[in-house]
Write a protein that holds these residues in place. Structure first.
Motif, PDB file in Angstrom:
ATOM      1  N   LEU A  46      48.910  77.979  37.532  1.00 13.68           N
ATOM      2  CA  LEU A  46      49.190  78.360  36.150  1.00 13.68           C
ATOM      3  C   LEU A  46      48.801  79.823  36.008  1.00 13.68           C
TER       4      LEU A  46
ATOM      5  N   ALA B 156      53.027  77.031  28.836  1.00 10.09           N
ATOM      6  CA  ALA B 156      52.319  77.175  30.104  1.00 10.09           C
ATOM      7  C   ALA B 156      53.139  78.110  30.976  1.00 10.09           C
TER       8      ALA B 156
ATOM      9  N   PRO C 127      53.690  78.201  34.687  1.00 12.98           N
ATOM     10  CA  PRO C 127      53.541  77.747  36.071  1.00 12.98           C
ATOM     11  C   PRO C 127      54.327  78.591  37.067  1.00 12.98           C
TER      12      PRO C 127
ATOM     13  N   TYR D  12      49.688  65.360  36.949  1.00 11.36           N
ATOM     14  CA  TYR D  12      50.535  66.002  35.944  1.00 11.36           C
ATOM     15  C   TYR D  12      51.984  65.524  36.030  1.00 11.36           C
TER      16      TYR D  12
ATOM     17  N   THR E 282      53.163  65.833  32.132  1.00 12.00           N
ATOM     18  CA  THR E 282      52.754  67.190  31.775  1.00 12.00           C
ATOM     19  C   THR E 282      53.721  68.233  32.315  1.00 12.00           C
TER      20      THR E 282
ATOM     21  N   LYS F  10      56.836  68.468  30.334  1.00 15.29           N
ATOM     22  CA  LYS F  10      56.605  69.186  29.073  1.00 15.29           C
ATOM     23  C   LYS F  10      56.590  70.688  29.306  1.00 15.29           C
ATOM     24  N   TRP F  11      55.917  71.122  30.391  1.00 19.42           N
ATOM     25  CA  TRP F  11      55.883  72.554  30.696  1.00 19.42           C
ATOM     26  C   TRP F  11      57.286  73.120  30.881  1.00 19.42           C
TER      27      TRP F  11
END
Length: 318
Positions: free
Chosen positions: A106, A208, A210, A278, A283, A286-287
Motif C-alpha cells: 500500500l 487505498a 495498492p 484481504y 477488501t 473494494k480497493w
C-alpha cells in the motif's frame, strides 16, 4: 567387446541428451519488469538472492523501467511477460491491457510538490505543473486538484517523464509536480525548500493506493502460477527479514542502505497471509472498485469494470 563399448557409448550419449532436454523443458524463460525503488524491486531482489526462480523452474531476465505504463506498453508489444505498476497505472489492466496477478504494498510515496513560496494547492492556478501521464503522480495530482476545487484546465499541465521532472523542477522550469519518492528525495538535495502540498495519506479515508504485479494477457496460466509462487515466497521473506531485504535492494539498485530504508518507510509492505485475508473478506475488491471509480472520473476508463475481470484473487491464493 568393441560392439558392446560402442553400444554403451551410444546409450550414455542418448541419456545425456535426454537429460539435457528434460532440464531445458523444466526451466521456463520469463521476462520481468521492475522499477528501481523499494516497492518495485524488493521482491525481485529477494527472489534473486533466495534462488526462488530456480525453485519453481523459471529462468528470469529482469528489465528496469521508469514507470508502469511503459511496462504494459512493452507487454502489448510482446517484449515483456510480467511487470510492476503503481496505483496510478491500475487503469491499464482494468481496461484489459494486462492482468493483475498479485498485489504488493500500500503506497504512500506520491506527492504534489511545489517550489518554495507555494504553500497551498489553490496557488497552482495558472502554474506550470509537471506530471508523468497515467502514473501515480498523475493520480495524486488529479485528486489534489479536485480537493482544492481545481481541474487540470486551471493549471498548465505539462506531461513529462520522471527524469525530466527531476531536472525541470530542480532548475525551476516548472512550478510544481505530481511525483513520488524516492525521486523527490533526489530533488530535495538540490531544492531543500520545496513544499509538499499533498500526499496519498490525505485521501486514505476514501482510497487505498495498492501497488501490483501484472502479467501479459497471452502468458500461459501455468507459468503465471509459478511466478505467483515466487512472489508469495519473496513477500514472506521480506516480511520476516526487513533489514536483509533493504540490503538486497540497495545492492540491486546501487543505492545506499539509508536511502533504501527511507524509501521503504513510505509504503506498507504486504505478505501472502495478509493478502489471502484481504482476498477472502473482499477488501481487495473494494480497493480496486474505488480506484475504478476514480479512473472513470479522471477520464481514464469509460466505465468501472468488475475487478474480477482483471484480477483473480483465487489465482493468487491457490
Amino acid at each position: 567387446m568393441r560392439r558392446r563399448a560402442l553400444l554403451s557409448a551410444a546409450l550414455l550419449t542418448g541419456l545425456a541428451a535426454c537429460g539435457k532436454d528434460q532440464g531445458e523443458k523444466s526451466s521456463e524463460k520469463v521476462t520481468f519488469g521492475y522499477i528501481a525503488d523499494f516497492n518495485g524491486a524488493s521482491l525481485l531482489a529477494v527472489a534473486n538472492d533466495q534462488k526462488l526462480w530456480a525453485k519453481y523452474g523459471l529462468e528470469v531476465s529482469a528489465k528496469v523501467f521508469t514507470n508502469g505504463p511503459l511496462q504494459i506498453t512493452a507487454m502489448q508489444a510482446g517484449d515483456l511477460d510480467y511487470g510492476y505498476i503503481g496505483p496510478g497505472a491500475a487503469w491499464l489492466p482494468a481496461s484489459g491491457k494486462a492482468k493483475i496477478i498479485a498485489l504488493n504494498s500500500l503506497g504512500n510515496a506520491d506527492r504534489v510538490i511545489g517550489q518554495a513560496g507555494i504553500t497551498d494547492l489553490s496557488q497552482l492556478r495558472g502554474k506550470k505543473v509537471g506530471v508523468p501521464e497515467g502514473t501515480s503522480g498523475d493520480m495524486i495530482l488529479t485528486l489534489a486538484l479536485k480537493k482544492a476545487g481545481l481541474t487540470n484546465a486551471d493549471i498548465k499541465r505539462t506531461p513529462m517523464d520522471a527524469a525530466t521532472i527531476v531536472a525541470a523542477f530542480s532548475s525551476g522550469q516548472i512550478d510544481a509536480a505530481g511525483f513520488w519518492y524516492p525521486a523527490i528525495a533526489t530533488i530535495k538535495t538540490r531544492k531543500p525548500d520545496l513544499v509538499e502540498l499533498a500526499k496519498d495519506a490525505d485521501f486514505a479515508d476514501t482510497m487505498a493506493f495498492p501497488t501490483a504485479f501484472v502479467g501479459r494477457n497471452e502468458v500461459a496460466a501455468d507459468k503465471t502460477t509459478k511466478v505467483i509462487q515466487v512472489l508469495r515466497d519473496a513477500m514472506d521473506y521480506r516480511a520476516a527479514h526487513p533489514d536483509e531485504t533493504v540490503k538486497l535492494v540497495a545492492a540491486l539498485n546501487k543505492q545506499s542502505e539509508d536511502a533504501v530504508k527511507a524509501d521503504a518507510a513510505n509504503s506498507r509492505m504486504l505478505d501472502s497471509k495478509t493478502l489471502d485475508g484481504y482476498t477472502a473478506d473482499g477488501t481487495i475488491t473494494k480497493w480496486l472498485t474505488a480506484m475504478g471509480e476514480y479512473f472513470v472520473g479522471a477520464g481514464k476508463l469509460p466505465s468501472n469494470p468488475d475487478p474480477a475481470t482483471y484480477y483473480s484473487g483465487a489465482g493468487f491464493t491457490k
